[in-house]
Design a protein around this motif. Sequence first.
Motif, PDB file in Angstrom:
ATOM      1  N   ILE A  12     -17.051  -1.058  47.395  1.00 54.49           N
ATOM      2  CA  ILE A  12     -15.824  -0.843  48.149  1.00 54.49           C
ATOM      3  C   ILE A  12     -14.812  -1.891  47.708  1.00 54.49           C
ATOM      4  N   PRO A  13     -13.516  -1.593  47.738  1.00 49.43           N
ATOM      5  CA  PRO A  13     -12.520  -2.581  47.346  1.00 49.43           C
ATOM      6  C   PRO A  13     -12.611  -3.839  48.205  1.00 49.43           C
ATOM      7  N   ARG A  14     -12.318  -4.967  47.593  1.00 49.82           N
ATOM      8  CA  ARG A  14     -12.268  -6.268  48.249  1.00 49.82           C
ATOM      9  C   ARG A  14     -13.657  -6.759  48.655  1.00 49.82           C
ATOM     10  N   SER A  15     -14.669  -6.350  47.880  1.00 51.86           N
ATOM     11  CA  SER A  15     -16.030  -6.774  48.182  1.00 51.86           C
ATOM     12  C   SER A  15     -16.670  -7.552  47.034  1.00 51.86           C
ATOM     13  N   GLY A  16     -15.856  -8.016  46.076  1.00 50.01           N
ATOM     14  CA  GLY A  16     -16.379  -8.834  44.994  1.00 50.01           C
ATOM     15  C   GLY A  16     -16.736  -8.086  43.734  1.00 50.01           C
ATOM     16  N   THR A  17     -16.226  -6.867  43.550  1.00 46.57           N
ATOM     17  CA  THR A  17     -16.578  -6.122  42.348  1.00 46.57           C
ATOM     18  C   THR A  17     -16.057  -6.796  41.074  1.00 46.57           C
ATOM     19  N   VAL A  18     -14.874  -7.395  41.139  1.00 45.05           N
ATOM     20  CA  VAL A  18     -14.348  -8.091  39.962  1.00 45.05           C
ATOM     21  C   VAL A  18     -15.246  -9.282  39.627  1.00 45.05           C
ATOM     22  N   LEU A  19     -15.682 -10.006  40.640  1.00 43.69           N
ATOM     23  CA  LEU A  19     -16.588 -11.132  40.430  1.00 43.69           C
ATOM     24  C   LEU A  19     -17.891 -10.668  39.776  1.00 43.69           C
ATOM     25  N   VAL A  20     -18.491  -9.609  40.304  1.00 39.36           N
ATOM     26  CA  VAL A  20     -19.737  -9.103  39.732  1.00 39.36           C
ATOM     27  C   VAL A  20     -19.522  -8.647  38.294  1.00 39.36           C
ATOM     28  N   GLY A  21     -18.399  -7.994  38.031  1.00 39.36           N
ATOM     29  CA  GLY A  21     -18.104  -7.564  36.674  1.00 39.36           C
ATOM     30  C   GLY A  21     -18.011  -8.725  35.704  1.00 39.36           C
ATOM     31  N   ARG A  22     -17.412  -9.807  36.141  1.00 34.35           N
ATOM     32  CA  ARG A  22     -17.305 -10.986  35.276  1.00 34.35           C
ATOM     33  C   ARG A  22     -18.676 -11.613  35.034  1.00 34.35           C
ATOM     34  N   ILE A  23     -19.510 -11.648  36.068  1.00 31.79           N
ATOM     35  CA  ILE A  23     -20.853 -12.207  35.896  1.00 31.79           C
ATOM     36  C   ILE A  23     -21.676 -11.334  34.947  1.00 31.79           C
ATOM     37  N   VAL A  66     -15.913   0.457  39.105  1.00 31.72           N
ATOM     38  CA  VAL A  66     -15.567   1.705  39.779  1.00 31.72           C
ATOM     39  C   VAL A  66     -15.670   1.539  41.291  1.00 31.72           C
ATOM     40  N   HIS A  67     -14.794   2.229  42.019  1.00 34.61           N
ATOM     41  CA  HIS A  67     -14.862   2.274  43.478  1.00 34.61           C
ATOM     42  C   HIS A  67     -15.182   3.673  43.990  1.00 34.61           C
ATOM     43  N   VAL A  68     -15.288   4.635  43.077  1.00 32.59           N
ATOM     44  CA  VAL A  68     -15.505   6.035  43.460  1.00 32.59           C
ATOM     45  C   VAL A  68     -16.690   6.577  42.672  1.00 32.59           C
ATOM     46  N   ARG A  90     -19.318  -5.115  52.038  1.00 36.58           N
ATOM     47  CA  ARG A  90     -18.852  -6.269  52.820  1.00 36.58           C
ATOM     48  C   ARG A  90     -18.660  -5.767  54.243  1.00 36.58           C
ATOM     49  N   ASP A  91     -18.629  -6.662  55.205  1.00 33.70           N
ATOM     50  CA  ASP A  91     -18.287  -6.209  56.554  1.00 33.70           C
ATOM     51  C   ASP A  91     -17.041  -5.329  56.428  1.00 33.70           C
ATOM     52  N   PRO A  92     -17.143  -4.038  56.777  1.00 27.68           N
ATOM     53  CA  PRO A  92     -16.020  -3.123  56.534  1.00 27.68           C
ATOM     54  C   PRO A  92     -14.708  -3.580  57.155  1.00 27.68           C
ATOM     55  N   ARG A  93     -14.788  -4.307  58.258  1.00 27.58           N
ATOM     56  CA  ARG A  93     -13.554  -4.770  58.904  1.00 27.58           C
ATOM     57  C   ARG A  93     -12.882  -5.863  58.083  1.00 27.58           C
ATOM     58  N   ASP A  94     -13.681  -6.778  57.512  1.00 27.67           N
ATOM     59  CA  ASP A  94     -13.111  -7.804  56.644  1.00 27.67           C
ATOM     60  C   ASP A  94     -12.545  -7.186  55.375  1.00 27.67           C
ATOM     61  N   ALA A  95     -13.292  -6.241  54.782  1.00 25.97           N
ATOM     62  CA  ALA A  95     -12.810  -5.584  53.569  1.00 25.97           C
ATOM     63  C   ALA A  95     -11.528  -4.807  53.842  1.00 25.97           C
ATOM     64  N   MET A  96     -11.470  -4.149  55.000  1.00 26.23           N
ATOM     65  CA  MET A  96     -10.274  -3.376  55.356  1.00 26.23           C
ATOM     66  C   MET A  96      -9.069  -4.292  55.505  1.00 26.23           C
ATOM     67  N   VAL A  97      -9.245  -5.439  56.181  1.00 22.81           N
ATOM     68  CA  VAL A  97      -8.135  -6.375  56.348  1.00 22.81           C
ATOM     69  C   VAL A  97      -7.663  -6.886  54.991  1.00 22.81           C
ATOM     70  N   SER A  98      -8.600  -7.192  54.100  1.00 20.46           N
ATOM     71  CA  SER A  98      -8.241  -7.663  52.770  1.00 20.46           C
ATOM     72  C   SER A  98      -7.486  -6.598  51.987  1.00 20.46           C
ATOM     73  N   LEU A  99      -7.934  -5.341  52.085  1.00 19.70           N
ATOM     74  CA  LEU A  99      -7.232  -4.236  51.427  1.00 19.70           C
ATOM     75  C   LEU A  99      -5.837  -4.057  52.019  1.00 19.70           C
ATOM     76  N   GLU A 119     -17.591   6.103  52.132  1.00 17.98           N
ATOM     77  CA  GLU A 119     -18.306   7.345  51.851  1.00 17.98           C
ATOM     78  C   GLU A 119     -18.836   7.353  50.414  1.00 17.98           C
ATOM     79  N   PHE A 120     -18.048   6.831  49.472  1.00 19.77           N
ATOM     80  CA  PHE A 120     -18.531   6.717  48.096  1.00 19.77           C
ATOM     81  C   PHE A 120     -19.714   5.749  48.030  1.00 19.77           C
ATOM     82  N   ALA A 121     -19.647   4.655  48.793  1.00 17.12           N
ATOM     83  CA  ALA A 121     -20.749   3.699  48.809  1.00 17.12           C
ATOM     84  C   ALA A 121     -22.026   4.345  49.314  1.00 17.12           C
ATOM     85  N   GLU A 122     -21.905   5.161  50.345  1.00 15.32           N
ATOM     86  CA  GLU A 122     -23.079   5.832  50.879  1.00 15.32           C
ATOM     87  C   GLU A 122     -23.661   6.798  49.846  1.00 15.32           C
TER      88      GLU A 122
END
Length: 247
Positions: A12-23, A66-68, A90-99, A119-122
């Motif tokens: 999901i957006p704002r959950s560290g995907t860029v960080l994981v991609g770099r690692i 990817v997010h989808v 991530r806690d969906p509420r924190d991710a939503m606020v960040s988005l 829904e994509f995550a599920e």
Amino acid sequence: MEHPLILINGGIPRSGTVLVGRILTALCQANRLGVARLNISEPRETPALARYIREHQGPEVLLVHVHVTSDEVMAALAARDDTRIFWNVRDPRDAMVSLKQLHDLELDRAIWAMDKFLEFAEAASSQATILKYEAMVGDPPGFVRFLAERTGLSCSPSQVDDIVQQTSPEAHRKIMERLRPGAEGSRTLETMTRTLIEDEATLINDRHIQSGAAGRWKAELTPEEQTRVTEAMWRWVDRLDYPRAGE
């Protein structure tokens, strides 16, 4: 299989995907593997992604940010035995606020968007290793070692330390600081409501780093907004095993 040929860096957006991609990129480089990158951001791009997955052969590792996803993509991944799928949450509420803050969205629009990404995550969860944002930022060296283990890529203690430094918030801030419209290696993105400047190599943008604190939704939303967000996302909060009240 000596190493995976396809790495799916999803979430999901704002959950560290860029960080994981770099690692993941750094782990491939530490193992002297070339990396071909794809950034898939729209559902309409998933048929092309499925085709890439079906057709990709070595020697380069295909790393997909990817997010989808789609049934076609998941079927293509399931048909291969040389893939590793990671999906950040991530806690969906924190991710939503960040988005919401990243794109200057109205609350209802941010809730709607986050619900779609969840829904994509599920859909991905049955095949993916689920990565919790809170765990990855709480123990960076342990997280690098975990990804190395899950991918089967070797990583010495000194390489772990190097990767932690390369992907630290301080290193990311330095990238943010040099982003300018028209600068070499930068691109301008027209998003839902605003313009972002993004580094092409890392996908870090000029508003990338915000608060990584757990429970930021309680600090940044009014009591009424907190109630609306929790009511809208309670099913995801429960499924992802986050406290409903945020304690």
